[in-house]
Design a protein around this motif. Structure first.
Motif, mmCIF file in Angstrom:
data_model
loop_
_atom_site.group_PDB
_atom_site.id
_atom_site.type_symbol
_atom_site.label_atom_id
_atom_site.label_comp_id
_atom_site.label_asym_id
_atom_site.label_seq_id
_atom_site.Cartn_x
_atom_site.Cartn_y
_atom_site.Cartn_z
ATOM 1 N N GLN A 100 0.703 -1.010 0.011
ATOM 2 C CA GLN A 100 -0.070 0.171 0.141
ATOM 3 C C GLN A 100 0.924 1.172 0.054
ATOM 4 N N LYS A 101 0.490 2.108 -0.867
ATOM 5 C CA LYS A 101 1.291 3.541 -0.898
ATOM 6 C C LYS A 101 0.995 4.418 0.269
ATOM 7 N N SER A 102 2.279 5.257 0.530
ATOM 8 C CA SER A 102 1.805 6.221 1.687
ATOM 9 C C SER A 102 0.969 7.277 1.221
ATOM 10 N N ILE A 104 1.189 10.349 0.772
ATOM 11 C CA ILE A 104 1.757 11.365 -0.334
ATOM 12 C C ILE A 104 0.959 11.110 -1.738
ATOM 13 N N TYR A 105 0.812 9.714 -1.943
ATOM 14 C CA TYR A 105 0.354 9.486 -3.408
ATOM 15 C C TYR A 105 -1.339 9.825 -3.376
ATOM 16 N N GLU A 106 -1.762 10.039 -2.099
ATOM 17 C CA GLU A 106 -3.316 10.704 -2.364
ATOM 18 C C GLU A 106 -3.481 11.922 -3.013
ATOM 19 N N LYS A 123 -7.127 -5.004 -6.809
ATOM 20 C CA LYS A 123 -7.449 -4.440 -8.025
ATOM 21 C C LYS A 123 -5.747 -4.414 -8.855
ATOM 22 N N TRP A 124 -4.740 -3.852 -7.882
ATOM 23 C CA TRP A 124 -3.524 -3.657 -8.441
ATOM 24 C C TRP A 124 -2.836 -4.947 -8.946
ATOM 25 N N HIS A 125 -3.091 -6.260 -8.203
ATOM 26 C CA HIS A 125 -2.507 -7.684 -8.701
ATOM 27 C C HIS A 125 -2.974 -7.601 -10.079
ATOM 28 N N HIS A 127 -4.821 -5.784 -12.392
ATOM 29 C CA HIS A 127 -4.087 -4.752 -13.311
ATOM 30 C C HIS A 127 -2.617 -4.876 -13.846
ATOM 31 N N ARG A 128 -1.674 -5.346 -12.745
ATOM 32 C CA ARG A 128 -0.407 -5.535 -13.094
ATOM 33 C C ARG A 128 -0.372 -6.531 -14.174
ATOM 34 N N LYS A 129 -1.244 -7.660 -13.670
ATOM 35 C CA LYS A 129 -0.979 -8.878 -14.716
ATOM 36 C C LYS A 129 -1.629 -8.536 -16.046
ATOM 37 N N PHE A 306 1.298 10.487 -16.561
ATOM 38 C CA PHE A 306 2.116 11.042 -15.357
ATOM 39 C C PHE A 306 3.444 10.417 -15.166
ATOM 40 N N GLU A 307 3.495 9.174 -14.879
ATOM 41 C CA GLU A 307 4.353 8.517 -14.320
ATOM 42 C C GLU A 307 5.562 8.392 -15.375
ATOM 43 N N GLY A 308 4.972 8.197 -16.978
ATOM 44 C CA GLY A 308 5.896 8.181 -17.986
ATOM 45 C C GLY A 308 6.455 9.346 -18.675
ATOM 46 N N PRO A 440 7.649 -7.253 -6.896
ATOM 47 C CA PRO A 440 6.468 -7.143 -7.518
ATOM 48 C C PRO A 440 5.862 -5.731 -8.044
ATOM 49 N N ARG A 441 6.552 -4.586 -6.978
ATOM 50 C CA ARG A 441 5.724 -3.272 -7.680
ATOM 51 C C ARG A 441 6.798 -2.570 -8.180
ATOM 52 N N ASN A 442 7.988 -3.117 -9.199
ATOM 53 C CA ASN A 442 8.779 -2.594 -9.585
ATOM 54 C C ASN A 442 8.519 -1.607 -10.858
ATOM 55 N N CYS A 443 9.189 -0.902 -11.558
ATOM 56 C CA CYS A 443 8.947 0.050 -12.664
ATOM 57 C C CYS A 443 8.436 -0.930 -13.774
ATOM 58 N N ILE A 444 7.276 -0.715 -14.096
ATOM 59 C CA ILE A 444 6.627 -1.692 -15.188
ATOM 60 C C ILE A 444 7.332 -0.965 -16.532
HETATM 61 C C1 HEM Z 1 13.734 7.310 -15.678
HETATM 62 C C2 HEM Z 1 12.697 6.796 -15.700
HETATM 63 C C3 HEM Z 1 11.653 6.000 -14.469
HETATM 64 C C4 HEM Z 1 12.354 5.842 -13.389
HETATM 65 C C5 HEM Z 1 13.457 6.170 -12.568
HETATM 66 C C6 HEM Z 1 11.114 4.865 -12.646
HETATM 67 C C7 HEM Z 1 11.238 4.465 -11.438
HETATM 68 C C8 HEM Z 1 9.927 4.057 -10.918
HETATM 69 C C9 HEM Z 1 10.033 3.412 -9.535
HETATM 70 C C10 HEM Z 1 11.037 3.534 -8.636
HETATM 71 C C11 HEM Z 1 8.876 3.061 -9.245
HETATM 72 C C12 HEM Z 1 8.168 2.624 -7.904
HETATM 73 C C13 HEM Z 1 7.261 3.447 -7.300
HETATM 74 C C14 HEM Z 1 6.684 3.214 -6.083
HETATM 75 O O1 HEM Z 1 6.636 2.172 -5.847
HETATM 76 O O2 HEM Z 1 6.164 4.249 -5.752
HETATM 77 C C15 HEM Z 1 8.008 3.080 -10.657
HETATM 78 C C16 HEM Z 1 6.991 2.675 -10.834
HETATM 79 C C17 HEM Z 1 5.983 2.911 -11.822
HETATM 80 N N1 HEM Z 1 6.528 3.194 -12.816
HETATM 81 FE FE1 HEM Z 1 8.229 4.001 -13.325
HETATM 82 N N2 HEM Z 1 10.232 5.104 -13.803
HETATM 83 C C18 HEM Z 1 10.427 5.661 -14.966
HETATM 84 C C19 HEM Z 1 9.852 5.656 -16.008
HETATM 85 C C20 HEM Z 1 8.567 5.045 -16.169
HETATM 86 C C21 HEM Z 1 7.760 5.016 -17.421
HETATM 87 C C22 HEM Z 1 8.288 5.749 -18.678
HETATM 88 C C23 HEM Z 1 6.538 4.541 -17.307
HETATM 89 C C24 HEM Z 1 5.524 4.326 -18.337
HETATM 90 C C25 HEM Z 1 5.496 4.598 -19.624
HETATM 91 C C26 HEM Z 1 6.622 4.233 -15.966
HETATM 92 C C27 HEM Z 1 5.555 3.490 -15.383
HETATM 93 C C28 HEM Z 1 5.452 3.138 -13.946
HETATM 94 C C29 HEM Z 1 4.457 2.478 -13.380
HETATM 95 C C30 HEM Z 1 3.196 2.597 -14.104
HETATM 96 C C31 HEM Z 1 4.758 2.456 -12.147
HETATM 97 C C32 HEM Z 1 3.719 1.923 -11.087
HETATM 98 C C33 HEM Z 1 3.928 0.172 -10.762
HETATM 99 C C34 HEM Z 1 3.258 -0.367 -10.144
HETATM 100 O O3 HEM Z 1 3.006 0.007 -8.797
HETATM 101 O O4 HEM Z 1 3.112 -1.558 -10.215
HETATM 102 N N3 HEM Z 1 7.758 4.475 -15.248
HETATM 103 N N4 HEM Z 1 8.751 3.667 -11.562
#
Ligand code: HEM
Length: 526
Positions: A100-102, A104-106, A123-125, A127-129, A306-308, A440-444
């Protein structure tokens, strides 16, 4: 009457006693960790700093003070466990339940809802799959085409803006580039942010990211309820609506196009394979045997938007900045580009050529060590957890401090020395260097992100000699010009000689420089 007055006066005291008693169990449990002594009501909030830059500096100072290991600090009555010990990181990142996220993510919930980054539980499990195949090799190759096209536009724009030795803010430029890449790959729609910086949608993305950063550590604006009373709330709502309308509109249009395509006999096998956007994959995916709802699709697409782009902005920007300060590393990288691309330095590098660029890979690794795009990961202990033999009580905010790992001299020799080659010689353990998280929750999006960073930086270094804002800022000894992680005395000494173009590092969800990342570009003539 007197009794009522007395009761009224005693009430705050009773509330205080209640909170103190409630916190005392957590304090007892967390006593095994070092940390600054909390004071009633505030905890350590009075010492942590007021801005994201100050808070980051304090986190580094406390880490130094408490033996470069885990430590606890308190914001009010909430304990924050800063985790930097690789053994603890391993336990937490491998956990299937502590996901579960802290809180701040709210801040992201109104915009992103409960997409992959912000959801948890089943839900997360599920969607991740479902989303994992979206980063299949074939799809990444299509995305690479988009990255190349946008990098070419980026270089052309830099050529104009940095002409005549003008100093540019590279961080600002990188923001528009990564926005273009992610819109085109996630939604299949170019928004031309690089050309139309002031368009409503480009401005909305920028404003929303700024708002999240600004609110994260603000004592009143953090809570959505209190923020809704502030004068700027109306503007925030407008920004949110712009983003929501834009994304829903694209989803609807894409559905219509797909339906029209299915209805017409478009089985022309001779036409070239059409580029698949992330949105297309979602539209054809199922969860629990049913298609995704519009809301679910919206949440995942917005999460990628956002994340991308906020992360890759940071990655591209700091890589460019490091090139400008470290000429030796830049020369090695340029030499490698010449070796791999031969005399064709102006064309796009292929997927395979990017894979051959080993020094580029080392450079990006080293850049992420010193300036990780995601400096902290937040988790919330939704129950008591036994972590590596220590009981961490329910209600603890856990901050996995990735940014501190890179400056740990027990892991990396001479950590303030920027030296990409170290990744050939020193082999950090699996939880000692985790810029993309692990488990399991690394960056997808890790492969996507690395491909984008490499595509842009490869083209940048082939097109320009990247120079610091002023010549005197060239690093002659390979040492960084940022001072986090140095001993207090050394930091003070270096800060006294700080140049206005040295970055002020600040961290909320991603790492940034508060005063931009300034540099110059000199065109290479091949
Ligand atoms: C230098 C670029 C990036 C770094 C260093 C990075 C790093 C990370 C890290 C550390 C997490 C874990 C965050 C957490 O648990 O709060 C994460 C999660 C995630 N990242 Fe990245 N990210 C990068 C780019 C991207 C890109 C380009 C995308 C999409 C196209 C992306 C999509 C996601 C998603 C969707 C999650 C959540 C995964 C989950 O909780 O299952 N990230 N990222």
């Amino acid at each position: 009457m007197w009794l009522a007055v007395l009761a009224l006066l005693a009430l705050p005291l009773l509330v205080l006693v209640y909170f103190e008693l409630r916190a005392s169990r957590r304090r007892r449990m967390l006593k095994v960790f070092n940390g600054p002594a909390p004071v009633p009501v505030l905890g350590n909030a009075n010492r942590v700093g007021n801005t994201p830059a100050e808070i980051l500096a304090t986190i580094f100072d406390w880490w130094q003070e408490y033996g470069k290991d885990n430590f606890v600090f308190w914001i009010g009555y909430t304990p924050h466990l800063a985790v930097t010990n690789p053994k603890h990181l391993e336990y937490i990142l491998n956990s299937q339940s502590l996901i579960q996220k802290s809180t701040i993510y709210e801040l992201l919930h109104p915009w992103l809802g409960y997409g992959l980054l912000t959801s948890h539980g089943s839900k997360w499990h599920k969607h991740r799959k479902m989303i994992t195949p979206s980063f299949h090799f074939n799809i990444l190759q299509d995305f690479h085409e988009v990255m190349n096209e946008n990098s070419t536009k980026f270089i052309a724009q830099l050529r104009r803006d940095a002409a005549g030795g003008s100093i540019i803010d590279f961080q600002d430029h990188a923001h528009y580039l990564t926005l273009d890449v992610i819109c085109d790959t996630a939604m299949g729609v170019p928004i031309n942010a690089m050309e139309h910086r002031n368009s409503a949608i480009v401005q909305a993305f920028k404003d929303m990211c700024l708002s999240v950063n600004m609110r994260a550590f603000h004592p009143f604006k953090r809570s959505n309820r209190i923020y809704s009373l502030s004068p700027e709330y109306a503007g925030y709502q407008r920004t949110l609506k712009t983003l929501q309308d834009f994304t829903y509109d694209i989803i609807e249009k894409r559905v219509e196009t797909l339906q029209a395509g299915q209805n017409s006999s478009d089985s022309d096998s001779s036409s070239p394979r059409k580029k698949m956007a992330f949105l297309d994959t979602l539209l054809s995916s199922t969860v629990d045997g049913r298609p995704l709802t519009r809301q679910e699709i919206y949440e995942e697409v917005s999460t990628f938007m956002f994340e991308g782009h906020d992360t890759t902005t940071s990655g591209v920007a700091f890589a460019g900045y490091l090139l400008s300060r470290h000429p030796e590393a830049q020369q090695k990288m340029y030499q490698e580009q010449c070796n791999v691309m031969g005399s064709e330095l102006d064309r796009d590098a292929t997927f395979q050529e990017i894979a051959q660029m080993k020094y580029l890979d080392l450079f990006i690794k080293e850049a992420q060590r010193v300036y990780p795009s995601v400096p902290m990961i937040g988790r919330y202990a939704d129950k008591d957890y036994m972590i590596n033999g220590t009981l961490v009580p329910k209600g603890t905010t856990i901050n996995l401090a990735l940014v501190l790992l890179g400056y740990n001299d027990r892991i990396f020799k001479d950590p303030h020395h920027f030296r990409p080659e170290r990744f050939e010689e020193e082999k950090p353990g699996p939880f000692e260097y985790v810029p993309f998280s692990a488990g399991p929750r690394n960056c997808i999006g890790q492969k996507f992100a690395l491909l984008e960073l490499k595509t842009v930086i490869s083209k940048l270094v082939r097109s320009f000699e990247v120079l610091p804002a002023v010549d005197e800022l060239l690093s002659t000894d390979g040492q960084l010009n940022t001072y986090l992680g140095l001993s207090p005395a050394e930091k003070q000494k270096r800060e006294a000689g700080r140049h206005k173009y040295d970055p002020i590092l600040s961290a909320v969800l991603t790492l940034k420089s508060d005063n931009g990342l300034h540099l110059r570009l000199k065109e290479r003539r091949h």
